[in-house]
Design a protein around this motif. Sequence first.
Motif, PDB file in Angstrom:
ATOM      1  N   GLU A 246      21.060  65.180  85.334  1.00  0.00           N
ATOM      2  CA  GLU A 246      20.635  64.751  84.011  1.00  0.00           C
ATOM      3  C   GLU A 246      21.835  64.437  83.117  1.00  0.00           C
ATOM      4  O   GLU A 246      22.972  64.804  83.430  1.00  0.00           O
ATOM      5  N   SER A 247      21.581  63.819  81.977  1.00  0.00           N
ATOM      6  CA  SER A 247      22.661  63.388  81.082  1.00  0.00           C
ATOM      7  C   SER A 247      23.459  64.561  80.542  1.00  0.00           C
ATOM      8  O   SER A 247      24.664  64.449  80.298  1.00  0.00           O
ATOM      9  N   PHE A 248      22.790  65.719  80.366  1.00  0.00           N
ATOM     10  CA  PHE A 248      23.507  66.862  79.813  1.00  0.00           C
ATOM     11  C   PHE A 248      24.455  67.511  80.812  1.00  0.00           C
ATOM     12  O   PHE A 248      25.286  68.339  80.436  1.00  0.00           O
ATOM     13  N   SER A 249      24.350  67.166  82.081  1.00  0.00           N
ATOM     14  CA  SER A 249      25.170  67.834  83.096  1.00  0.00           C
ATOM     15  C   SER A 249      26.075  66.882  83.870  1.00  0.00           C
ATOM     16  O   SER A 249      26.802  67.315  84.770  1.00  0.00           O
ATOM     17  N   LYS A 250      26.066  65.616  83.535  1.00  0.00           N
ATOM     18  CA  LYS A 250      26.783  64.643  84.353  1.00  0.00           C
ATOM     19  C   LYS A 250      28.293  64.849  84.345  1.00  0.00           C
ATOM     20  O   LYS A 250      28.982  64.418  85.266  1.00  0.00           O
ATOM     21  N   LYS A 251      28.828  65.522  83.329  1.00  0.00           N
ATOM     22  CA  LYS A 251      30.269  65.750  83.264  1.00  0.00           C
ATOM     23  C   LYS A 251      30.724  66.843  84.235  1.00  0.00           C
ATOM     24  O   LYS A 251      31.909  66.933  84.551  1.00  0.00           O
ATOM     25  N   PHE A 252      29.789  67.677  84.703  1.00  0.00           N
ATOM     26  CA  PHE A 252      30.168  68.864  85.468  1.00  0.00           C
ATOM     27  C   PHE A 252      29.943  68.676  86.965  1.00  0.00           C
ATOM     28  O   PHE A 252      29.297  69.483  87.623  1.00  0.00           O
ATOM     29  N   THR A 253      30.488  67.608  87.496  1.00  0.00           N
ATOM     30  CA  THR A 253      30.306  67.336  88.919  1.00  0.00           C
ATOM     31  C   THR A 253      31.237  68.161  89.790  1.00  0.00           C
ATOM     32  O   THR A 253      30.930  68.465  90.928  1.00  0.00           O
ATOM     33  N   ASN A 254      32.396  68.534  89.255  1.00  0.00           N
ATOM     34  CA  ASN A 254      33.361  69.303  90.038  1.00  0.00           C
ATOM     35  C   ASN A 254      34.054  70.321  89.131  1.00  0.00           C
ATOM     36  O   ASN A 254      35.074  70.017  88.509  1.00  0.00           O
ATOM     37  N   PRO A 255      33.518  71.538  89.028  1.00  0.00           N
ATOM     38  CA  PRO A 255      34.098  72.540  88.119  1.00  0.00           C
ATOM     39  C   PRO A 255      35.529  72.922  88.467  1.00  0.00           C
ATOM     40  O   PRO A 255      36.300  73.299  87.588  1.00  0.00           O
ATOM     41  N   PHE A 256      35.916  72.807  89.736  1.00  0.00           N
ATOM     42  CA  PHE A 256      37.290  73.165  90.131  1.00  0.00           C
ATOM     43  C   PHE A 256      38.320  72.273  89.428  1.00  0.00           C
ATOM     44  O   PHE A 256      39.417  72.706  89.116  1.00  0.00           O
ATOM     45  N   SER A 257      37.949  71.037  89.182  1.00  0.00           N
ATOM     46  CA  SER A 257      38.908  70.096  88.600  1.00  0.00           C
ATOM     47  C   SER A 257      39.225  70.392  87.143  1.00  0.00           C
ATOM     48  O   SER A 257      40.245  69.935  86.616  1.00  0.00           O
ATOM     49  N   ILE A 258      38.374  71.169  86.454  1.00  0.00           N
ATOM     50  CA  ILE A 258      38.612  71.476  85.040  1.00  0.00           C
ATOM     51  C   ILE A 258      38.804  72.973  84.799  1.00  0.00           C
ATOM     52  O   ILE A 258      38.800  73.428  83.657  1.00  0.00           O
ATOM     53  N   ASP A 259      38.956  73.725  85.870  1.00  0.00           N
ATOM     54  CA  ASP A 259      39.131  75.177  85.738  1.00  0.00           C
ATOM     55  C   ASP A 259      40.610  75.488  85.541  1.00  0.00           C
ATOM     56  O   ASP A 259      41.382  75.554  86.506  1.00  0.00           O
TER      57      ASP A 259
END
Length: 493
Positions: free
Chosen positions: A33-46
């Motif tokens: 969904e639109s609210f979650s599209k930014k969180f495809t790979n949490p490792f990359s922003i951890d």
Amino acid sequence: MSRKPDLFDQLTEYAHSDFYPFHMPGHKRQYKESFSKKFTNPFSIDITEIDGFDNLHNPQGILKESMDRASAIYKCDRTYYLVNGSSCGILSAISGTISRGGTILMSRNCHKSAFHGVFLNDLKAEYIYPQLIGEFGLQGGILPEDMEDMLKNHPEAEGVLVVSPTYDGIVLDIRKLADITHKFNLPLIVDEAHGAHFSFGKETGFPVSAIELGADVVIQSLHKTLPSLTQTAVMHVKDGYVDLDRLDRYVHIYQTSSPSYVLMASIDNCIGFMAEQGRECMEKFINKIMGLREDLKSLSNLKVLDEQVKGTAGVYDVDLSKLIISTRNSNLTGAQLDQRLRDVYHLEMEMCGPDYVTAILTLADTKEGYKRLLQALSEIDAKAGGISGQSLARWDMSGGYGEQPVRPEIRNTIAEGMNSHRKKILLEDAVDEVSAEFVYIYPPGIPIVAPGEVLKRELIDLIVSYKKMGLPVQGLEDERIEFIYILDGQTIK
């Protein structure tokens, strides 16, 4: 040799199953969904507190800007991002407003974290008991006149803590409670963990958030009812009745020193999404809810809690996104309905009580999910006529999770109860002894008995009956719920 599936393997397998979540988190695993599209790979922003990304314990840059934007959206003086959940906020609010060894006035149906705050600060708790919704056996609201009487009788109280909405969606008259509390020059803390969506849905039929009704500290779990990752929460504060510097000190004590940037980004993303698209989403959401509730009116034996309870039992308003399905007029217990929905229909509820189940609906739910729930309840309802022997036995009990008429006798403070010398005995032999442990059903985590309270016969019978029903009785060190620790009379000073 085959490797046993680990937690990630099991989570992945479950994610690809047909089990549908009528429970938190509010994003309902809708990762496309639109609210979650930014969180495809949490490792990359951890990341950690590297240059340019600020520090949650001393916010001066991007995190401060983000929290300032949030406080403007919520129309409060300060908003804190909490990555330890609402429990962190509740502990901070209690510690930051009540002096050590002081007295707090709190509703008895508070979450266990509030009782932990009482313990950690060696407080004396004076309880306001909610009214009862007899038809459903649920706890209702707090009467403003009861609170005023309690404050008159306890001039030593330094603050008030209430829960609104409750786990069952019962909303209090916060404006009146705030006015009364302020008349005594005290702060009102509201555990609004289950009402994070209120701030974005007031114009579409949802209750108004406590932060807009005069409360001084309001704690919300974004992850419970909004599209945000588990463990994300916020605390809103207004200046005036709260020492902001003192509260700030305790937030940093209870908040982890290694806050997750993934979780903080999820908070920022959620609030931003709701600020931009919240009204449209909440309008669609309330329409879907009302459609489902209209369809559920056809049930004959199962019954759904609705707005008819407003104005009774201290109920000021009802959060219709909490679907409470009563089994009182059926041949099922709450645990049996919960199990049938899970085992037969692959629908996972948020929780069950002795004679009801709770489903959490959020804006991320799908039409398919609603259709499956309606079909399942309709099919179960058709075969649920008549009161079974097991159900009849419930009416003979002297208490119930929501209708507990036996108020525990307080012999010691919670701190005394937890820090005193104790001994382990059979639960059945503990009549009239003083408990050294908590006993609660989790969820929701509201104590049946707290340390320092007398284990009356009726309460022990209640605990045993819950165990027999298969409800999640917790708090005791003995996970079999056969033994309990009691005080042996030697109090540690």
